[in-house]
Design a protein around this motif. Structure first.
Motif, PDB file in Angstrom:
ATOM      1  N   GLY A  14      10.927   1.407  10.530  1.00  0.00           N
ATOM      2  CA  GLY A  14      10.987   2.754  11.089  1.00  0.00           C
ATOM      3  C   GLY A  14       9.712   3.535  10.827  1.00  0.00           C
ATOM      4  N   ALA A  15       8.574   2.844  10.891  1.00  0.00           N
ATOM      5  CA  ALA A  15       7.316   3.417  10.410  1.00  0.00           C
ATOM      6  C   ALA A  15       6.555   4.227  11.454  1.00  0.00           C
ATOM      7  CB  ALA A  15       6.408   2.303   9.889  1.00  0.00           C
ATOM      8  N   THR A  16       7.034   4.292  12.678  1.00  0.00           N
ATOM      9  CA  THR A  16       6.225   4.922  13.722  1.00  0.00           C
ATOM     10  C   THR A  16       6.544   6.395  13.943  1.00  0.00           C
ATOM     11  OG1 THR A  16       7.784   4.131  15.418  1.00  0.00           O
ATOM     12  CG2 THR A  16       5.845   2.759  14.959  1.00  0.00           C
ATOM     13  N   SER A  17       7.519   6.929  13.214  1.00  0.00           N
ATOM     14  CA  SER A  17       7.845   8.346  13.409  1.00  0.00           C
ATOM     15  C   SER A  17       8.583   8.873  12.180  1.00  0.00           C
ATOM     16  CB  SER A  17       8.718   8.542  14.657  1.00  0.00           C
ATOM     17  OG  SER A  17       9.958   7.882  14.506  1.00  0.00           O
ATOM     18  N   GLY A  18       8.710  10.200  12.124  1.00  0.00           N
ATOM     19  CA  GLY A  18       9.542  10.845  11.120  1.00  0.00           C
ATOM     20  C   GLY A  18       9.149  10.520   9.699  1.00  0.00           C
ATOM     21  N   ILE A  19      10.163  10.371   8.844  1.00  0.00           N
ATOM     22  CA  ILE A  19       9.926  10.115   7.425  1.00  0.00           C
ATOM     23  C   ILE A  19       9.184   8.793   7.223  1.00  0.00           C
ATOM     24  CG2 ILE A  19      11.072   9.659   5.217  1.00  0.00           C
ATOM     25  CD1 ILE A  19      13.296  11.573   6.122  1.00  0.00           C
ATOM     26  N   GLY A  20       9.530   7.787   8.016  1.00  0.00           N
ATOM     27  CA  GLY A  20       8.883   6.489   7.867  1.00  0.00           C
ATOM     28  C   GLY A  20       7.382   6.547   8.061  1.00  0.00           C
ATOM     29  N   LEU A  21       6.929   7.379   8.992  1.00  0.00           N
ATOM     30  CA  LEU A  21       5.499   7.520   9.239  1.00  0.00           C
ATOM     31  C   LEU A  21       4.803   8.144   8.039  1.00  0.00           C
ATOM     32  CD1 LEU A  21       3.036   7.386  11.093  1.00  0.00           C
ATOM     33  CD2 LEU A  21       3.798   9.522  12.157  1.00  0.00           C
ATOM     34  N   ASP A  22       5.407   9.173   7.450  1.00  0.00           N
ATOM     35  CA  ASP A  22       4.805   9.794   6.269  1.00  0.00           C
ATOM     36  C   ASP A  22       4.836   8.859   5.074  1.00  0.00           C
ATOM     37  OD1 ASP A  22       4.126  13.014   6.078  1.00  0.00           O
ATOM     38  OD2 ASP A  22       5.209  12.447   7.881  1.00  0.00           O
ATOM     39  N   ILE A  23       5.888   8.068   4.952  1.00  0.00           N
ATOM     40  CA  ILE A  23       5.933   7.086   3.869  1.00  0.00           C
ATOM     41  C   ILE A  23       4.778   6.098   4.022  1.00  0.00           C
ATOM     42  CG2 ILE A  23       7.222   5.108   2.972  1.00  0.00           C
ATOM     43  CD1 ILE A  23       9.783   6.751   3.482  1.00  0.00           C
ATOM     44  N   ALA A  24       4.578   5.603   5.241  1.00  0.00           N
ATOM     45  CA  ALA A  24       3.499   4.644   5.466  1.00  0.00           C
ATOM     46  C   ALA A  24       2.146   5.244   5.095  1.00  0.00           C
ATOM     47  CB  ALA A  24       3.500   4.191   6.928  1.00  0.00           C
ATOM     48  N   ARG A  25       1.889   6.475   5.527  1.00  0.00           N
ATOM     49  CA  ARG A  25       0.601   7.107   5.227  1.00  0.00           C
ATOM     50  C   ARG A  25       0.425   7.353   3.724  1.00  0.00           C
ATOM     51  NH1 ARG A  25       0.938  11.027  10.553  1.00  0.00           N
ATOM     52  NH2 ARG A  25      -0.406   9.734  11.891  1.00  0.00           N
ATOM     53  N   THR A  26       1.500   7.758   3.059  1.00  0.00           N
ATOM     54  CA  THR A  26       1.419   8.009   1.617  1.00  0.00           C
ATOM     55  C   THR A  26       1.163   6.719   0.849  1.00  0.00           C
ATOM     56  OG1 THR A  26       2.867   9.938   1.767  1.00  0.00           O
ATOM     57  CG2 THR A  26       2.696   8.886  -0.383  1.00  0.00           C
ATOM     58  N   LEU A  27       1.858   5.658   1.219  1.00  0.00           N
ATOM     59  CA  LEU A  27       1.648   4.381   0.529  1.00  0.00           C
ATOM     60  C   LEU A  27       0.235   3.867   0.755  1.00  0.00           C
ATOM     61  CD1 LEU A  27       5.042   2.547   1.223  1.00  0.00           C
ATOM     62  CD2 LEU A  27       4.411   4.004  -0.720  1.00  0.00           C
ATOM     63  N   ALA A  28      -0.288   4.073   1.960  1.00  0.00           N
ATOM     64  CA  ALA A  28      -1.666   3.659   2.236  1.00  0.00           C
ATOM     65  C   ALA A  28      -2.639   4.431   1.356  1.00  0.00           C
ATOM     66  CB  ALA A  28      -1.993   3.861   3.711  1.00  0.00           C
ATOM     67  N   GLU A  29      -2.415   5.732   1.171  1.00  0.00           N
ATOM     68  CA  GLU A  29      -3.272   6.549   0.302  1.00  0.00           C
ATOM     69  C   GLU A  29      -3.271   6.015  -1.123  1.00  0.00           C
ATOM     70  OE1 GLU A  29      -2.150  10.637   0.363  1.00  0.00           O
ATOM     71  OE2 GLU A  29      -2.203  10.754   2.551  1.00  0.00           O
ATOM     72  N   LEU A  30      -2.142   5.461  -1.549  1.00  0.00           N
ATOM     73  CA  LEU A  30      -2.011   4.954  -2.912  1.00  0.00           C
ATOM     74  C   LEU A  30      -2.477   3.508  -3.046  1.00  0.00           C
ATOM     75  CD1 LEU A  30       1.450   6.562  -3.721  1.00  0.00           C
ATOM     76  CD2 LEU A  30      -0.767   7.216  -4.671  1.00  0.00           C
ATOM     77  N   VAL A 218       9.659   7.901  -3.007  1.00  0.00           N
ATOM     78  CA  VAL A 218       9.697   6.499  -2.576  1.00  0.00           C
ATOM     79  C   VAL A 218       8.568   5.729  -3.253  1.00  0.00           C
ATOM     80  CG1 VAL A 218       9.384   4.945  -0.605  1.00  0.00           C
ATOM     81  CG2 VAL A 218      10.849   6.967  -0.379  1.00  0.00           C
ATOM     82  N   ALA A 219       7.373   6.315  -3.243  1.00  0.00           N
ATOM     83  CA  ALA A 219       6.232   5.656  -3.878  1.00  0.00           C
ATOM     84  C   ALA A 219       6.478   5.436  -5.370  1.00  0.00           C
ATOM     85  CB  ALA A 219       4.967   6.488  -3.660  1.00  0.00           C
ATOM     86  N   PHE A 220       7.051   6.426  -6.025  1.00  0.00           N
ATOM     87  CA  PHE A 220       7.390   6.289  -7.448  1.00  0.00           C
ATOM     88  C   PHE A 220       8.312   5.098  -7.668  1.00  0.00           C
ATOM     89  CE2 PHE A 220      10.910   7.385 -10.433  1.00  0.00           C
ATOM     90  CZ  PHE A 220      10.239   7.137 -11.625  1.00  0.00           C
ATOM     91  N   LEU A 221       9.355   4.992  -6.870  1.00  0.00           N
ATOM     92  CA  LEU A 221      10.327   3.914  -7.061  1.00  0.00           C
ATOM     93  C   LEU A 221       9.734   2.546  -6.754  1.00  0.00           C
ATOM     94  CD1 LEU A 221      13.479   5.672  -5.577  1.00  0.00           C
ATOM     95  CD2 LEU A 221      13.073   5.099  -7.978  1.00  0.00           C
ATOM     96  N   LEU A 222       8.730   2.489  -5.888  1.00  0.00           N
ATOM     97  CA  LEU A 222       8.056   1.224  -5.605  1.00  0.00           C
ATOM     98  C   LEU A 222       7.102   0.819  -6.724  1.00  0.00           C
ATOM     99  CD1 LEU A 222       7.181   1.806  -1.843  1.00  0.00           C
ATOM    100  CD2 LEU A 222       8.758   0.055  -2.703  1.00  0.00           C
ATOM    101  N   SER A 223       6.636   1.794  -7.476  1.00  0.00           N
ATOM    102  CA  SER A 223       5.570   1.555  -8.452  1.00  0.00           C
ATOM    103  C   SER A 223       6.129   1.097  -9.798  1.00  0.00           C
ATOM    104  CB  SER A 223       4.761   2.830  -8.652  1.00  0.00           C
ATOM    105  OG  SER A 223       5.464   3.752  -9.482  1.00  0.00           O
ATOM    106  N   GLN A 224       5.215   0.637 -10.638  1.00  0.00           N
ATOM    107  CA  GLN A 224       5.600   0.209 -11.985  1.00  0.00           C
ATOM    108  C   GLN A 224       5.949   1.386 -12.885  1.00  0.00           C
ATOM    109  OE1 GLN A 224       6.191  -2.921 -13.500  1.00  0.00           O
ATOM    110  NE2 GLN A 224       6.398  -3.227 -11.313  1.00  0.00           N
TER     111      GLN A 224
END
Length: 243
Positions: A14-30, A218-224
């Motif tokens: 669900g990465a092309t719109s809405g929350i999924g798009l912001d998640i993708a951009r945030t994870l890329a920044e990290l 989401v990024a926190f939960l993915l991280s160590q």
């Protein structure tokens, strides 16, 4: 311990719109290396250029297509199950076909993607993290949301079972449960004060979430940084479910 995700390959649905798009951009920044699933081919092409992501146009309700998508996928460290739909109706008007469609997308498809991602991680000798994007609707009754509430409650139950079975194999599984999140679509949907103001009054912080405020947990939960967190359903709701 920081939240950076360098050398983490993470799949986002669900990465092309809405929350999924912001998640993708945030994870890329990290620093994450992204694999993005979505239906909008043009947006996926843009994200390939913007984020350097690997992308695939796919209908995640097609179990065969989902299984095939993992055949040649590089080894994963994480999954964000963000694809989902909502169809609103009162309980007196709800339709079986709409309930089936909601459950198929929000629950069955998410479970299949989680299954395939877990198999893929284990086949490549990887431990990792799965984050399901659920909703405050899993935790509280909302008018006209029968199918959506049921599907997100099922997603939280799925999170707990995945946690139980995959934890011994080194895969953590959690949910985030956001309140109304001001994507462009939600801003339009909640623009009417008669609808907006009662919901805002029920949120102790007195405002809706931004997509970034969902993406960062989401990024926190993915991280160590969250290495001992599994089986949690984390409200990102400004206190809505506290009462």
């Amino acid at each position: 311990m920081n939240f950076e995700l360098q050398n983490h390959r993470i799949l986002v649905t669900g990465a092309t719109s809405g929350i999924g798009l912001d998640i993708a951009r945030t994870l890329a920044e990290l620093g994450a290396d992204l694999v993005l699933f979505g239906r909008n081919r043009d947006k996926l092409a843009e994200l390939e250029q913007e984020l350097g992501a690997h992308t695939l146009a796919i209908d995640i309700t097609d179990e065969t297509a989902v299984s095939m998508a993992f055949t040649d996928m590089p080894a994963l460290n994480g999954l964000v199950n963000c694809a989902g739909i909502s169809i609103l109706d009162s309980v007196l008007d709800v339709k079986a076909k709409d309930l089936e469609r909601i459950m198929t997308t929000n629950v069955t498809a998410s479970a299949v993607v989680a299954r395939e991602a877990a198999r893929h991680m284990l086949a490549h000798g990887r431990q990792g993290s799965i984050v399901n994007v659920s909703s405050q609707a899993a935790m509280a009754a909302l008018p006209d949301h029968l199918g959506y509430c049921a599907s997100k409650a099922a997603m939280d139950a799925m999170t707990r079972v995945l946690c139980l079975e995959l934890g011994p194999k080194g895969i953590r599984v959690n949910s985030v449960n956001p309140t109304v999140t001001l994507t462009p679509m939600a801003e339009r949907a909640w623009s009417d004060p008669a609808k907006r103001d009662p919901m805002l009054a029920a949120i102790p912080l007195g405002r809706f979430a931004t997509p970034r405020e969902v993406a960062l947990p989401v990024a926190f939960l993915l991280s160590q940084a969250a290495s001992m967190v599994s089986g949690a359903c984390l409200p990102v709701d400004g206190g809505f479910t506290s009462h």
